[in-house]
Design a protein around this motif. Structure first.
Motif, mmCIF file in Angstrom:
data_model
loop_
_atom_site.group_PDB
_atom_site.id
_atom_site.type_symbol
_atom_site.label_atom_id
_atom_site.label_comp_id
_atom_site.label_asym_id
_atom_site.label_seq_id
_atom_site.Cartn_x
_atom_site.Cartn_y
_atom_site.Cartn_z
ATOM 1 N N TYR A 116 -7.588 6.449 -3.401
ATOM 2 C CA TYR A 116 -6.677 5.400 -3.104
ATOM 3 C C TYR A 116 -7.176 4.343 -1.816
ATOM 4 N N ALA A 117 -7.458 5.056 -0.899
ATOM 5 C CA ALA A 117 -7.717 4.300 0.297
ATOM 6 C C ALA A 117 -8.905 3.311 0.215
ATOM 7 N N PRO B 99 0.822 -1.218 0.097
ATOM 8 C CA PRO B 99 -0.056 0.070 -0.014
ATOM 9 C C PRO B 99 0.696 1.439 -0.181
ATOM 10 N N LYS B 100 0.185 2.359 -0.423
ATOM 11 C CA LYS B 100 0.994 3.824 -0.533
ATOM 12 C C LYS B 100 0.740 4.536 0.400
ATOM 13 N N LEU B 101 -0.383 4.268 1.335
ATOM 14 C CA LEU B 101 -0.838 4.736 2.414
ATOM 15 C C LEU B 101 -0.788 3.828 3.788
ATOM 16 N N SER B 102 -0.379 4.150 4.906
ATOM 17 C CA SER B 102 -0.469 3.381 6.004
ATOM 18 C C SER B 102 -1.863 3.092 6.558
ATOM 19 N N PRO B 103 -2.269 1.932 7.254
ATOM 20 C CA PRO B 103 -3.248 1.695 7.760
ATOM 21 C C PRO B 103 -4.261 3.045 8.307
ATOM 22 N N GLU B 104 -3.452 3.786 9.237
ATOM 23 C CA GLU B 104 -3.707 4.978 9.951
ATOM 24 C C GLU B 104 -3.995 6.021 9.027
ATOM 25 N N GLU B 105 -3.280 6.217 7.990
ATOM 26 C CA GLU B 105 -3.555 7.240 7.061
ATOM 27 C C GLU B 105 -4.742 6.909 6.234
ATOM 28 N N ALA B 106 -4.893 5.717 5.783
ATOM 29 C CA ALA B 106 -6.186 5.443 5.064
ATOM 30 C C ALA B 106 -7.482 5.481 6.176
ATOM 31 N N GLN B 107 -7.299 5.167 6.995
ATOM 32 C CA GLN B 107 -8.599 5.258 7.871
ATOM 33 C C GLN B 107 -8.934 6.756 8.353
ATOM 34 N N GLU B 108 -7.865 7.673 8.548
ATOM 35 C CA GLU B 108 -7.960 9.044 8.777
ATOM 36 C C GLU B 108 -8.818 9.543 7.479
ATOM 37 N N ILE B 109 -8.250 9.422 6.449
ATOM 38 C CA ILE B 109 -8.776 10.113 5.249
ATOM 39 C C ILE B 109 -10.293 9.838 4.937
ATOM 40 N N GLN B 110 -10.685 8.493 5.267
ATOM 41 C CA GLN B 110 -11.764 7.915 5.040
ATOM 42 C C GLN B 110 -12.766 8.662 6.110
ATOM 43 N N GLN B 111 -12.339 8.693 7.371
ATOM 44 C CA GLN B 111 -13.331 9.427 8.333
ATOM 45 C C GLN B 111 -13.570 10.698 8.022
ATOM 46 N N GLN B 112 -12.452 11.244 7.609
ATOM 47 C CA GLN B 112 -12.637 12.779 7.246
ATOM 48 C C GLN B 112 -13.617 13.047 6.118
ATOM 49 N N VAL B 113 -13.207 12.432 5.069
ATOM 50 C CA VAL B 113 -14.270 12.655 4.050
ATOM 51 C C VAL B 113 -15.719 12.097 4.262
ATOM 52 N N ILE B 114 -15.967 11.174 5.042
ATOM 53 C CA ILE B 114 -17.417 10.700 5.213
ATOM 54 C C ILE B 114 -17.929 11.762 6.294
ATOM 55 N N SER B 115 -17.079 12.400 7.084
ATOM 56 C CA SER B 115 -17.693 13.290 8.006
ATOM 57 C C SER B 115 -18.123 14.420 7.488
ATOM 58 N N SER B 116 -17.204 14.975 6.104
ATOM 59 C CA SER B 116 -17.564 15.871 5.297
ATOM 60 C C SER B 116 -18.729 16.146 4.602
ATOM 61 N N VAL B 117 -18.931 14.778 4.139
ATOM 62 C CA VAL B 117 -20.132 14.405 3.372
ATOM 63 C C VAL B 117 -21.429 14.577 4.112
ATOM 64 N N GLN B 118 -21.234 13.903 5.390
ATOM 65 C CA GLN B 118 -22.452 13.812 6.310
ATOM 66 C C GLN B 118 -22.928 15.450 6.540
ATOM 67 N N GLN B 119 -21.965 16.431 7.033
ATOM 68 C CA GLN B 119 -22.022 17.821 7.216
ATOM 69 C C GLN B 119 -23.007 18.232 6.197
ATOM 70 N N GLU B 120 -22.308 18.048 4.737
ATOM 71 C CA GLU B 120 -22.834 18.244 3.512
ATOM 72 C C GLU B 120 -24.329 18.075 3.519
#
Length: 207
Positions: free
Chosen positions: A136-137, A76-97
Motif C-alpha cells: 500500500y505504501a 491515505p490509509k497509512l500516515s507518512p510515518e507509517e509508510a516510511q517505517e514499513i518501507q525502510q523495514q522491508v528494504i532493510s530485510s531484503v538487503q539482509q537476505e
C-alpha cells in the motif's frame, strides 16, 4: 501482543473494509500504439523494474489498488510515518537476505497470474500484514506522484507495464525513447497551464 499492537491491527482492518477502488485489467503488453501508451509504459515499466528485487514482499492487488487510489487523490490509509517505517523495514530485510544469499524469487509471473482478470482490485488483503502495508505504501506514494498527469495515462496500460517490469520482461522502449515521450508530455502540460501574469516593475528609487 500488546494492547497498542492489537488496537493498531484493528484500526487497519477497519480501514481495509472502507477501501474500495474501481477495477483495472492487467494484460500482456505486446506493443505501443500511441503516445498515451508510450507514456504510461515508460513510467509503469521503470517503476516495476525498481520493485523487481522486492516482488516477494509485494501483494500485487494492494499495490495496484493503492496506486489507483493515489492517482485519484484519495486520503491515505497509512500516515507518512507509517509508510516510511514499513518501507525502510522491508528494504532493510531484503538487503539482509541478499547479503546472506537468500533472496531467491519465489513468486510466479504477475502478468500471468493477473492477465485477463477484470477485477484484480476486488479482493483486498489485510493491511495489518507487513506485505499489505508495504504494498500500500509503495503504490499509494507512486500514484500520488502521478496525480497531476493522470489525464495523460491509461491506468490499465500503466499497471500492465508495471507488472511486466516486476516480472523482468524485456522492455519495449529504450531509455532514450522513454525520456523523449516523458519530455513531450511534460511540455504539453506546461503549454496548457495558464500563463502567469507579469508583475509590474517597480520604479527605481530617486537618488
Amino acid at each position: 501482543m500488546s494492547f497498542r499492537s492489537k488496537t493498531y491491527s484493528f484500526v487497519l482492518s477497519l480501514l481495509v473494509l472502507s477501501f474500495s477502488v474501481s477495477a483495472v485489467t492487467v494484460e500482456r503488453v505486446d506493443g505501443l500504439e500511441n503516445d498515451t501508451e508510450r507514456f504510461s509504459y515508460s513510467i509503469g515499466y521503470n517503476f516495476g523494474r525498481g520493485l523487481e528485487q522486492l516482488v516477494d514482499h509485494v501483494n500485487p492487488s494492494i499495490l495496484f489498488a493503492s496506486l489507483v487510489s493515489g492517482t485519484q487523490g484519495e486520503n491515505p490509509k497509512l500516515s507518512p510515518e507509517e509508510a516510511q517505517e514499513i518501507q525502510q523495514q522491508v528494504i532493510s530485510s531484503v538487503q539482509q537476505e541478499q547479503e546472506a544469499g537468500e533472496a531467491d524469487r519465489s513468486t510466479g509471473s504477475i502478468v500471468d497470474n493477473y492477465a485477463g482478470k477484470d477485477n484484480v482490485l476486488g479482493s483486498m488483503s489485510d493491511l495489518s500484514s507487513e506485505t499489505g502495508r508495504f504494498s500500500y505504501a509503495v503504490g499509494y506514494s507512486f500514484g500520488r506522484g502521478l496525480e497531476q498527469v493522470q489525464d495523460y495515462i491509461d491506468i490499465d496500460f500503466l499497471i500492465s507495464s508495471l507488472a511486466a517490469g516486476m516480472d523482468g520482461e524485456d522492455e519495449l522502449m529504450s531509455e532514450e525513447e522513454a525520456q523523449e515521450i516523458q519530455q513531450k508530455v511534460m511540455m504539453e502540460i506546461q503549454q496548457q497551464q495558464p500563463a502567469q501574469p507579469q508583475q509590474p516593475q517597480q520604479p527605481a528609487p530617486v537618488q
